[in-house]
Each structure stands twice: as structure tokens, then as C-alpha cells.
Design an enzyme around this catalytic site. Sequence first.
Site, short mmCIF file in Angstrom:
data_model
loop_
_atom_site.label_atom_id
_atom_site.label_comp_id
_atom_site.label_asym_id
_atom_site.label_seq_id
_atom_site.Cartn_x
_atom_site.Cartn_y
_atom_site.Cartn_z
N VAL A 1 0.83 -1.20 0.00
CA VAL A 1 0.00 0.00 0.00
C VAL A 1 0.87 1.26 0.00
O VAL A 1 0.37 2.36 0.03
CB VAL A 1 -0.95 0.03 1.21
CG1 VAL A 1 -1.99 -1.08 1.10
CG2 VAL A 1 -0.19 -0.08 2.53
N ASP A 2 2.19 1.06 -0.04
CA ASP A 2 3.08 2.22 -0.08
C ASP A 2 3.66 2.36 -1.49
O ASP A 2 3.20 1.72 -2.42
CB ASP A 2 4.18 2.09 0.98
CG ASP A 2 4.94 0.77 0.85
OD1 ASP A 2 4.70 0.04 -0.13
OD2 ASP A 2 5.75 0.47 1.74
N ASP A 3 4.69 3.16 -1.62
CA ASP A 3 5.25 3.39 -2.95
C ASP A 3 6.32 2.36 -3.28
O ASP A 3 7.41 2.68 -3.76
CB ASP A 3 5.84 4.81 -3.02
CG ASP A 3 4.74 5.84 -2.98
OD1 ASP A 3 3.63 5.51 -3.44
OD2 ASP A 3 4.97 6.94 -2.47
#
Length: 799
Positions: A668-670
Site C-alpha cells: 500500500v506504499d510506494d
Amino acid sequence: MALCCSNDYNILRRSPTLYTQDSAQETAPTQIFLNSKLFNWVKPCTNKKKSLHFSPLTHRKSSRFQCSSYYRSSGYTITLRKRLLFFAMDDPFERSISSRPSKKALTTSNHLQHVESLATLPSGAGRISKLNAVILGESLASEEDDLVFPSGDFSRQAHVPSPQKYLDMYKMSIEDPAGFWSDIASQFYWKQRWGQPVYSENLDIRKGRIKIEWFKGGMTNICYNCLDRNIESGNGEKTALFWEGNEPGDDGNLTYNQLLQRVCQLANYLKDIGVKKGDAVVIYLPMLMELPIAMLACARIGAVHSVVFAGFSAESLAQRIMDCKPKVVITCNAVRRGSKIIYLKDIVDAALADSAQNGFAVDVCLTYENCSALEKVKTKWQEGRDTWWQDVVTKYPTTCDVEWVDAEDPLFLLYTSGSTGKPKGVLHTTGGYMVYTATTFKYAFDYKPSDIYWCTADCGWITGHSYVTYGPLLNAATVVVFEGAPNYPDSGRCWDIVDKYKVSIFYTAPTLVRSLMREGDEYVTRYSRKSLRILGSVGEPINPSAWRWFYNLVGDSRCPISDTWWQTETGGFMITPLPGAWPQKPGSATFPFFGVQPVIVDEKGVEIEGECSGYLCVKSSWPGAFRTLYGDHERYETTYFSAFPGYYFSGDGCSRDKDGYHWLTGRVDDVINVSGHRIGTAEVESALVSHPQCAEAAVVGVEHEVKGQGIYAFVTLVEGVPYSEDLRKSLVLTVRNQIGAFAAPDKIHWAPGLPKTRSGKIMRRILRKIASRQLDELGDTSTLADPSVVDQLIALADS
Ligand code: WTA
């Protein structure tokens, strides 16, 4: 015997509608219904691996589907080549989904509730319980209702043979972590036992500095526990490593005695050149036996190894060298991978020059001569700094005293990608990591001393640390180390190796499963694979069709799959099947390992109970957890412990179904997960903008059939520079040179401008939609500083 399935998975998954006309017959059916249409078996299946055909009677044109089938005492498994899978079972109607045992009231944490209900299941082992037709490319979470049972024989012999046993052990591990882990830790050798408390932790940023400690005060050595301890218990002549080279027929092996001698020689050499406890050693080697040897030699003398995956570029290697400042770099001159030769020493030379220019010079570069790839004389050499491994190391004694270290002394550093351009040096310490990797290996793979274990991961990643080297060797396992590529000389190589070494536990990544799946079943069925007992998957969510192919074809429908969810940071498995304990659901990592308390939180950090989706966090510590980011404890705290105070935040999304099974849904992060490799979008962006003609870049992940995710880069060029194919290639090359070939963008999308908010923030959500061509789902673009950018991007999508 009856046969059933549903041909339209999405609509009919709960109600099998394909069944034999006469389900009472013991023999194979001759006619079947498929959604109330009658089909004829052209050739009934009679024995194993015989082809099976059937044709739809109601169609005028008799379009035949070719099937391969596997006759098993418990039923048929039929792989229909038209993208459908059929599972056969004894009675399709008796075991409809509603006949599942009713659940008890929620008592403890949510996932336990389901395990409790499983404990009441009659032994359903031995057959695939539910049947389904699966369409390739289906979404992950659509498979929740499938249950795949281990066989009764398997469960009976397993370390954890039932849900009840798991439940008992799990409860103990949560209620009394100190007692649970101390009992296990006592099975290892400690020069001095740990003190009290057994562990201490603070995972709550609001209460001060984040701290995790296990077995502090205990003096041990992981190399001693991997080698000397196992030799003392009678495993000296047991094979520790089988090595399979790139070329079939190029192989070798080492017993535990021989491995210890090789490790000691290198350890003595390292000591002699001044490497001491706490010093860093960078290892940049392919999968030669020398790679685990080098790791173990460092551990023996208390040095901290930092293995850099040999696919990283010179710049990435230099960046890591400058960060951890090693006394020595260990490499080899070259390696063959498939039909290519990679000149590793040249890459190291460039990295060392770069690092020296930036103020840190490495004194020694120990180079192994990999003569199957490149002769010594053809290797570039820097006198005074470079030393041939074979010239020096072999002269040292084959015994070497152990450096006893504290359980909390560092064992290794491993750099991993984050959401900024700078990689994070994940630091693991000795005692907790040792106990945790050994225990997770034993239970998740139901390891037995007669097993032959093969993990296809490279030691350059965490999987190769915990489950090629430490976990298996701590269990005195026999490990296959493979230098080559899984499709060389052809796509049957893996199964050739499985048969050659009689591999019983095969652990790999979904990307490999998918790529082999595309090549056709013949590459698999050509080999016996009889030795296989357990399969494993790691690195990304495994889509159910890949799961089923792996299960049905590779494992002949008899090997449970351990889909292990974990991370570089966690050191070992966190959510994983225990293969004899409970039924699996294709695509779900199932339940937490002992001592692990996963929680799913909403965006406010509130724990969500029951069936839900959200952010995956972990409550309280486990022995294998990383202790800090090297040289940057603050980044450790902000990255992992600040988003949801009180928890470790994994960066993954997760849903939990009504039965308590966990379904990982990706980062869910980069961070993008390409073929199971973590790559930060920021890293790729900073490589792109270093190109003189690139003004700005934004990178997003897109779904990729084989790699899981592909890298999609939007690039804005410097004013006046025209778009061209050459420029596109040159941008890709820049990323290859700066990070490594595995991070090369799959697509460069020319972007006259990027969609930004008025405050200048790039709206990646819109870029993701454009990249995946979901143009009708762009959402509200009115908050953009210049909404016309979106139309321009769409216009250039296929240019
Ligand atoms: C992903 C690799 C779903 C996840 C061991 C995690 C998985 C990242 C699984 C860590 C799995 C790993 N199911 N996703 N079984 N295993 N992941 O640090 O996104 O290279 O956060 O460690 O891989 O990658 P890392």
C-alpha cells in the site's frame, strides 16, 4: 465417484453444476452435465496421466476440449486446457459450502475462532474438498470458499497434525512468549544462557524509543549452531549442500564436516586480514557454495555480512558499500546465467572506484575464480587490493575458534527498498533470528531429517538468508543451491533438478510458477517429481490459478503449498500454512505463525474485527524481528512504527475472510513488487531524472502477467527534446545501470506534464488508472492544477 465443477466460476462457484449422470457408479463417467447441458466423455479416464476428452453434445460443432487427468484414489483432478480446472470429489452435493461446521462464538483473536471450528472437522483429509472451475486471471480474493485438505497420511506424520494442536501451541506462544520461545531456544547451543527478562520491547512510539530485544545476555554463535552442533549430534557425514551449476552436469556437494572446514578456512583468512567482531563485510556473489560459506564465515567471527544481490548495478553496490563501509568485499570474477556471462568483477571494480572517489576506499577485494565462466588471466586486476580466493583461503587451517556473541549483537545487514530513493539497511541480530528462522523452517515446511530441500531464491535477498542458509542448516537439512536460471537449458530444468536430487521440499516464487505455467505442462510431466512432499511460495500473493497449477500439476495434487507471507524486516515467516494442520485456500497465506499477532487496522489505526480489509500490522514483537535500520533508527521508527502507533506496520494491505484466513493484497506504499523483488518507485524515478534529457518522472506499478507487477514510468522530457525510440532505450538503460536489470521499466509513457494538485503533489491514483487503461475510472480530476494534462496523457498512451 462423481465429477463436478462449475463452468462459470464467477456466478456458480458455490453450486457445482457439472456432475456425472450416474454418481453411484464406481467407474469413470461417460456423460456429464455442464450447466445443464449434456456432454459426452469421448474417452473415459482409466488410469494415471491418460488423456481425457469430452465434447459438448448440445453444440452442433463438436468443439473438443483436450484434458489431461490424474486419477487418484480419492478422485479425479482434471486440468482442462481451455483455462478451466475441474476438481473431482466423492459427492458434489453433500459437501456444499453450507455444510461447513458451524463456528463457535468469537473468543480470542479473530483468526483463532476459525481454527477452533476447524478443530471440530472430521478428518476430511485425503481429498480436495471443494470443486471449482477457475478462470485464469481471476481476482485474488474470489477464491475464499475453496478448501484444500492435506491427506490423512500427511497430517498424521506432521509436526502439527491438527488445528487443535496448532491452537494449543499458538495460545501458549501468545500467552507466554517468554516460556514458549525459551523452550525452543534451549535446543540450541548457548555458551552462556540469556538473562531475564527473556525479551523486552517497546513497539509504541508514544511511549518512547522503539526497542526489541530477545535473549539478551545469552552468548551464542549461529555458525556454531548451524555446523558444529549438528556435527556433534552425528550429522558430520550428512550432505549439507548440493550445488547445481548453470550447466547441467556441473555440480558439487559438501557434507557438514566439509562445509565446516571450508567456513573455517575463510574465517581464518578474514581474521588474518584484520576483520573483527562488528566489522562489515560486503558479499557480492552469485549462487555458488562460496556464498553461504562466506555468510557463515562472517557469522563465525562475529563480522556483520551484507550480501548485495549480484544483479545490482555498480552504482547500487557502491551506494551500499559507502553506507556500511566494509573491511573487505567478497566477489567472483564472472558468472554464467543461462547463456549469458556476467562480469561481476568489472561491476565491483566500478563500484569500488566510485566509492573511493567518494571518500571510502575498500582495502581488500577477495575474488573467487569461477573458472566455468571466466579464466583468471582474463580478469581485470588491481594489484594490492585484489586477492584470489583460491590462492589464499585454501592455505588456512580447517578449524577456527568461534567468536561468542551476544544474542543482540548484529548478524547481518540487508538493504531493501523503501519509499525514498535511499535503500534501508535492515539490521538483524543473532539470537532471536536464529531461533525464529529455525523454528519457522521446521514447522512451515514440516521438515524431517530425510528431506532434501530446495529454495530457488538467491542469497542476495532475505529468503536466501533465512531459508537457503540459516533456517535449513540450523535444522541439519540438506540444501540444494542452484546457480543457474530456471529456464536453462529449457523450462524443465527445475523438475530435472527435483528428480536429480530427490527434492522433497520445493520453495519458490509465484513469478516462477507463472512463467513455467506458460511454457506448457509437458515440461513438468516429463519428470517424475515423486520425491516432492511440500511446495512453498513467497514474495508476492500467489494467484489461485498459479496455485492450482502448482498444486495439481507440479505436486500431483498431493503436496500442500506453504504460501509464506513475510518480509526482509520480519526475518522469518509471519503468516503461513502449517501444512498438516488445516485446509488451505488457494491464494491465502492462512494463519499466523506461533508468537505472531497480526491485526488489520483501518486508516485511523483502529483494529478491525471479523471479515475485513485494511492495513496489515503486527502487535508485539517476535524473535526474528529486525532491530533497526543501520545508522538511521529514526527512519526505522517513522517508517514502521509511526503510521499506526502501537503496531509494526508492514506496508501491505490484507483482507481477512469470514473464516479468519488472511489474503495479502499487495503493497500500500510506494513500493512495487516485480517478480518478488521490492523496488521503490522513488528509486526508479531518481534514476530516470538523472538522465540529462529527463525533466521529471513518476513511476507506478501495473499488473503484469508473469512478474506480478511491472514498472510503468511517466517521463517528462526537458523542454524541446523530441520523443524518440532511442531516447526511450537510453532511459531504460539508465535505470539498468543505476539499479540493475531487474528494475528496468517495462513501459516509458511520454508525459508533457504530470497530473498534480495545486500544491504540486503528483496524483498517482490517476497515473495508475491511465497505466492500467482503466480510463473510465479516473475519478475526480477537477482538483488538478491543470486537468487537461490527463487528456494529453491518454492521447499519448500508445505512442
Ligand atoms: C510481499 C520477501 C503475499 C509483501 C520474503 C511483502 C508476499 C514483501 C508474500 C516483502 C506472500 C512476500 N503473499 N505477499 N506469501 N511474501 N510478499 O522484503 O508485499 O523482499 O511486504 O521479503 O513481499 O518483500 P521482501
